[in-house]
Design a protein around this motif. Structure first.
Motif, PDB file in Angstrom:
ATOM      1  N   VAL A   1       0.841  -1.201   0.000  1.00  0.00           N
ATOM      2  CA  VAL A   1       0.000   0.000   0.000  1.00  0.00           C
ATOM      3  C   VAL A   1       0.874   1.248   0.000  1.00  0.00           C
ATOM      4  O   VAL A   1       0.665   2.171  -0.776  1.00  0.00           O
ATOM      5  CB  VAL A   1      -0.950  -0.003   1.224  1.00  0.00           C
ATOM      6  N   ALA A   2       1.913   1.221   0.862  1.00  0.00           N
ATOM      7  CA  ALA A   2       2.801   2.386   0.957  1.00  0.00           C
ATOM      8  C   ALA A   2       3.474   2.637  -0.382  1.00  0.00           C
ATOM      9  O   ALA A   2       3.604   3.755  -0.844  1.00  0.00           O
ATOM     10  CB  ALA A   2       3.853   2.160   2.035  1.00  0.00           C
ATOM     11  N   ARG A   3       3.874   1.534  -1.014  1.00  0.00           N
ATOM     12  CA  ARG A   3       4.557   1.680  -2.290  1.00  0.00           C
ATOM     13  C   ARG A   3       3.603   2.204  -3.357  1.00  0.00           C
ATOM     14  O   ARG A   3       3.920   3.123  -4.106  1.00  0.00           O
ATOM     15  CB  ARG A   3       5.128   0.339  -2.732  1.00  0.00           C
ATOM     16  N   ARG A   4       2.412   1.613  -3.377  1.00  0.00           N
ATOM     17  CA  ARG A   4       1.433   2.028  -4.372  1.00  0.00           C
ATOM     18  C   ARG A   4       1.196   3.532  -4.236  1.00  0.00           C
ATOM     19  O   ARG A   4       1.203   4.270  -5.195  1.00  0.00           O
ATOM     20  CB  ARG A   4       0.127   1.267  -4.123  1.00  0.00           C
ATOM     21  N   ASN A   5       1.084   3.933  -2.995  1.00  0.00           N
ATOM     22  CA  ASN A   5       0.818   5.348  -2.749  1.00  0.00           C
ATOM     23  C   ASN A   5       1.984   6.208  -3.204  1.00  0.00           C
ATOM     24  O   ASN A   5       1.797   7.252  -3.791  1.00  0.00           O
ATOM     25  CB  ASN A   5       0.539   5.573  -1.267  1.00  0.00           C
ATOM     26  N   SER A   6       3.218   5.716  -2.944  1.00  0.00           N
ATOM     27  CA  SER A   6       4.352   6.542  -3.323  1.00  0.00           C
ATOM     28  C   SER A   6       4.450   6.617  -4.842  1.00  0.00           C
ATOM     29  O   SER A   6       4.879   7.602  -5.400  1.00  0.00           O
ATOM     30  CB  SER A   6       5.647   6.006  -2.720  1.00  0.00           C
ATOM     31  N   VAL A   7       4.023   5.536  -5.521  1.00  0.00           N
ATOM     32  CA  VAL A   7       4.068   5.551  -6.972  1.00  0.00           C
ATOM     33  C   VAL A   7       3.007   6.506  -7.516  1.00  0.00           C
ATOM     34  O   VAL A   7       3.252   7.274  -8.433  1.00  0.00           O
ATOM     35  CB  VAL A   7       3.851   4.123  -7.539  1.00  0.00           C
ATOM     36  N   TYR A   8       1.844   6.496  -6.890  1.00  0.00           N
ATOM     37  CA  TYR A   8       0.764   7.352  -7.372  1.00  0.00           C
ATOM     38  C   TYR A   8       0.949   8.823  -7.009  1.00  0.00           C
ATOM     39  O   TYR A   8       0.388   9.677  -7.648  1.00  0.00           O
ATOM     40  CB  TYR A   8      -0.587   6.875  -6.813  1.00  0.00           C
ATOM     41  N   SER A   9       1.719   9.080  -5.955  1.00  0.00           N
ATOM     42  CA  SER A   9       1.816  10.479  -5.544  1.00  0.00           C
ATOM     43  C   SER A   9       2.585  11.263  -6.614  1.00  0.00           C
ATOM     44  O   SER A   9       3.468  10.743  -7.276  1.00  0.00           O
ATOM     45  CB  SER A   9       2.529  10.612  -4.212  1.00  0.00           C
ATOM     46  N   GLU A  10       2.214  12.517  -6.775  1.00  0.00           N
ATOM     47  CA  GLU A  10       2.814  13.320  -7.834  1.00  0.00           C
ATOM     48  C   GLU A  10       4.283  13.556  -7.566  1.00  0.00           C
ATOM     49  O   GLU A  10       4.677  13.870  -6.453  1.00  0.00           O
ATOM     50  CB  GLU A  10       2.124  14.685  -7.877  1.00  0.00           C
TER      51      GLU A  10
ATOM     52  N   GLU B   1     -10.688   7.900   5.547  1.00  0.00           N
ATOM     53  CA  GLU B   1      -9.677   6.981   6.085  1.00  0.00           C
ATOM     54  C   GLU B   1      -9.216   6.022   4.982  1.00  0.00           C
ATOM     55  O   GLU B   1     -10.044   5.467   4.242  1.00  0.00           O
ATOM     56  CB  GLU B   1     -10.301   6.192   7.245  1.00  0.00           C
ATOM     57  N   GLY B   2      -7.900   5.824   4.851  1.00  0.00           N
ATOM     58  CA  GLY B   2      -7.362   4.915   3.833  1.00  0.00           C
ATOM     59  C   GLY B   2      -7.182   5.560   2.470  1.00  0.00           C
ATOM     60  O   GLY B   2      -6.604   4.950   1.568  1.00  0.00           O
TER      61      GLY B   2
ATOM     62  N   TYR C   1      -5.117  22.200  12.296  1.00  0.00           N
ATOM     63  CA  TYR C   1      -4.919  21.690  10.934  1.00  0.00           C
ATOM     64  C   TYR C   1      -5.029  20.174  10.952  1.00  0.00           C
ATOM     65  O   TYR C   1      -4.880  19.545  11.996  1.00  0.00           O
ATOM     66  CB  TYR C   1      -3.575  22.145  10.352  1.00  0.00           C
ATOM     67  N   PHE C   2      -5.316  19.585   9.806  1.00  0.00           N
ATOM     68  CA  PHE C   2      -5.386  18.125   9.691  1.00  0.00           C
ATOM     69  C   PHE C   2      -4.916  17.692   8.303  1.00  0.00           C
ATOM     70  O   PHE C   2      -4.870  18.499   7.373  1.00  0.00           O
ATOM     71  CB  PHE C   2      -6.800  17.612   9.982  1.00  0.00           C
ATOM     72  N   GLY C   3      -4.550  16.397   8.230  1.00  0.00           N
ATOM     73  CA  GLY C   3      -4.049  15.876   6.946  1.00  0.00           C
ATOM     74  C   GLY C   3      -2.544  15.986   6.834  1.00  0.00           C
ATOM     75  O   GLY C   3      -1.964  15.732   5.790  1.00  0.00           O
ATOM     76  N   GLU C   4      -1.878  16.370   7.946  1.00  0.00           N
ATOM     77  CA  GLU C   4      -0.421  16.576   7.885  1.00  0.00           C
ATOM     78  C   GLU C   4       0.342  15.265   7.762  1.00  0.00           C
ATOM     79  O   GLU C   4       1.478  15.236   7.292  1.00  0.00           O
ATOM     80  CB  GLU C   4       0.056  17.370   9.114  1.00  0.00           C
TER      81      GLU C   4
ATOM     82  N   ILE D   1       1.611   8.380   3.276  1.00  0.00           N
ATOM     83  CA  ILE D   1       0.954   7.109   3.607  1.00  0.00           C
ATOM     84  C   ILE D   1      -0.566   7.311   3.530  1.00  0.00           C
ATOM     85  O   ILE D   1      -1.038   8.452   3.539  1.00  0.00           O
ATOM     86  CB  ILE D   1       1.357   6.586   5.016  1.00  0.00           C
ATOM     87  N   PRO D   2      -1.342   6.207   3.415  1.00  0.00           N
ATOM     88  CA  PRO D   2      -2.800   6.368   3.343  1.00  0.00           C
ATOM     89  C   PRO D   2      -3.340   7.117   4.563  1.00  0.00           C
ATOM     90  O   PRO D   2      -2.751   7.048   5.650  1.00  0.00           O
ATOM     91  CB  PRO D   2      -3.303   4.922   3.325  1.00  0.00           C
ATOM     92  N   ARG D   3      -4.443   7.801   4.358  1.00  0.00           N
ATOM     93  CA  ARG D   3      -5.033   8.605   5.439  1.00  0.00           C
ATOM     94  C   ARG D   3      -5.295   7.744   6.676  1.00  0.00           C
ATOM     95  O   ARG D   3      -5.903   6.682   6.584  1.00  0.00           O
ATOM     96  CB  ARG D   3      -6.351   9.212   4.961  1.00  0.00           C
ATOM     97  N   THR D   4      -4.853   8.236   7.822  1.00  0.00           N
ATOM     98  CA  THR D   4      -4.957   7.458   9.056  1.00  0.00           C
ATOM     99  C   THR D   4      -6.344   7.578   9.700  1.00  0.00           C
ATOM    100  O   THR D   4      -6.657   6.868  10.645  1.00  0.00           O
ATOM    101  CB  THR D   4      -3.908   7.934  10.075  1.00  0.00           C
ATOM    102  N   ALA D   5      -7.157   8.522   9.245  1.00  0.00           N
ATOM    103  CA  ALA D   5      -8.501   8.713   9.810  1.00  0.00           C
ATOM    104  C   ALA D   5      -9.344   9.491   8.790  1.00  0.00           C
ATOM    105  O   ALA D   5      -8.810  10.001   7.805  1.00  0.00           O
ATOM    106  CB  ALA D   5      -8.402   9.504  11.123  1.00  0.00           C
ATOM    107  N   SER D   6     -10.646   9.555   9.043  1.00  0.00           N
ATOM    108  CA  SER D   6     -11.503  10.414   8.216  1.00  0.00           C
ATOM    109  C   SER D   6     -11.675  11.746   8.929  1.00  0.00           C
ATOM    110  O   SER D   6     -11.591  11.808  10.159  1.00  0.00           O
ATOM    111  CB  SER D   6     -12.890   9.785   8.048  1.00  0.00           C
ATOM    112  N   VAL D   7     -11.938  12.790   8.156  1.00  0.00           N
ATOM    113  CA  VAL D   7     -12.238  14.094   8.773  1.00  0.00           C
ATOM    114  C   VAL D   7     -13.511  14.634   8.114  1.00  0.00           C
ATOM    115  O   VAL D   7     -13.598  14.731   6.888  1.00  0.00           O
ATOM    116  CB  VAL D   7     -11.069  15.096   8.609  1.00  0.00           C
ATOM    117  N   LYS D   8     -14.493  14.948   8.973  1.00  0.00           N
ATOM    118  CA  LYS D   8     -15.816  15.331   8.482  1.00  0.00           C
ATOM    119  C   LYS D   8     -16.216  16.689   9.068  1.00  0.00           C
ATOM    120  O   LYS D   8     -15.924  16.968  10.245  1.00  0.00           O
ATOM    121  CB  LYS D   8     -16.787  14.248   8.982  1.00  0.00           C
ATOM    122  N   ALA D   9     -16.870  17.511   8.237  1.00  0.00           N
ATOM    123  CA  ALA D   9     -17.334  18.819   8.735  1.00  0.00           C
ATOM    124  C   ALA D   9     -18.624  18.629   9.541  1.00  0.00           C
ATOM    125  O   ALA D   9     -19.525  17.920   9.110  1.00  0.00           O
ATOM    126  CB  ALA D   9     -17.573  19.753   7.565  1.00  0.00           C
TER     127      ALA D   9
END
Ligand code: CMP
Length: 329
Positions: free
Chosen positions: A82-91, A152-153, A184-187, A194-202
């Motif tokens: 997952v970590a790798r996939r994410n690093s490949v997909y990240s710009e 999340e994820g 702030y969030f999403g840091e 890495i994939p999002r560790t949680a969801s954040v909702k308004a």
């Protein structure tokens, strides 16, 4: 504990704490970089922290992960993939394609955002100029009550600064925290890919400032390229390491961390290092004096103006275990 064991153990614990899913092979590659290229052969927490900061912000860790994964796919566990996939997909930010967005802001907003950037952990290594560039690049985004800003994820990697409204951090259905103006969030994804560790909702309608990962890393990357060039020229022009080849000089400037000291800081220059300035400024070293870009300082000093530079180890290990020394010491 022997120095190398202590360095290795510290790297292992610290990288885990920062949520990097690295396997043994990558850990050993990082250890090698730390000792052989960064020249950290004695346990020095400050230097190792700086080294970790550099290799995590310039994507070195993710490149090592991807390479190790390609070499031996069978070793990979699910998290690793997952970590790798994410690093490949990240710009990927490259100097030639990097363009910083610009969104105009009023003075009050700039003051508010500067206040957050002064204290937030993700921003502690940015100098004032980089902070202003990052603020200028932040895009406003309004969010409606009930909207999920982050899932999340998920694989996106922006960070959000709350200007108004109220937000909930939720993991696995459990509310972990409520966030309001100034938080702030999403840091985590911004810094570590890495994939999002949680969801954040308004919870109510609100407004956020969006920090793009490409802007955050791009600003640092562009400065790093300029800084490396200055240090490389300084080392060569002054023949600091007489036995070094051009390639050695490249390697030395490649591994440097660049520091920023506010005016009035006591700067400690250790026995086995010297400090090379990036830009002109003023210091107090038994009397106030002007200093120039590329100048080498070997004693403790107090910065009178803001100062930027690199603490450079004056012993560097060459390949095949030969050492070359800074003869001017
Ligand atoms: P990130 O993992 O990028 O995306 C989800 C965000 O939720 C995460 O970054 C943090 O900003 C935030 N977050 C995750 N866990 C917590 C927590 N326990 N307390 C507060 N905020 C959290």
């Amino acid at each position: 504990m022997r120095n190398s064991n202590q360095i290795l153990e510290y790297l292992k614990v610290e990288l885990k704490r920062l949520n990097f899913n690295i396997n043994e092979k990558v850990l050993m590659a990082i250890f090698k970089l730390c000792t052989e290229r960064a020249g950290i052969i004695v346990f020095d927490k400050e230097k190792i922290d700086q080294f970790i900061n550099d290799i995590s912000s310039d994507e070195t860790i993710f490149q090592l992960q991807a390479e190790a994964d390609e070499e031996n796919d069978e070793e990979s566990d699910e998290t690793w993939k997952v970590a790798r996939r994410n690093s490949v997909y990240s710009e990927v930010v490259r100097p030639e394609n990097f363009q910083l967005p610009y969104y105009q802001k009023d003075d009050e907003t700039i003051k508010f955002l500067l206040g957050i950037l002064q204290h937030g952990i993700p921003f502690e290594f940015l100098n004032p100029d980089q902070k202003m560039k990052l603020i200028n690049s932040m895009e406003p985004r309004t969010i409606k009550a009930g909207e999920y800003v982050i899932k999340e994820g998920g694989y996106e990697n922006q960070m959000y600064i709350i200007d108004s409204g109220e937000f909930e951090v939720v993991r696995g259905g459990t509310v972990l925290r409520r966030l309001i103006k100034g938080s702030y969030f999403g840091e985590i994804a911004l810094l570590h890919n890495i994939p999002r560790t949680a969801s954040v909702k308004a919870i109510v309608d609100g407004k956020t400032w969006v920090v793009e990962q490409t802007s955050f890393t791009g600003i640092k990357m562009i400065d790093r390229i300029c800084n490396k060039k200055i240090i490389l020229e300084g080392l060569k022009e002054q023949n600091i390491f007489p036995n070094a080849t051009d390639k050695d000089y490249e390697q030395i400037s490649d591994v440097q961390s660049f520091v920023y000291y506010k005016a009035g800081t006591n700067v400690n220059v250790k026995d086995r290092e010297f400090f090379m300035l990036l830009y002109d400024g003023e210091i107090d070293m038994n009397g106030i004096k002007s200093v120039k870009s590329k100048e080498v300082l070997r004693n403790n000093f107090v910065s009178i103006t803001d100062i930027q530079g690199a603490h450079i180890y004056n012993i560097h290990r060459k390949c095949k275990s030969k050492f070359f020394l800074d003869s001017k010491k």
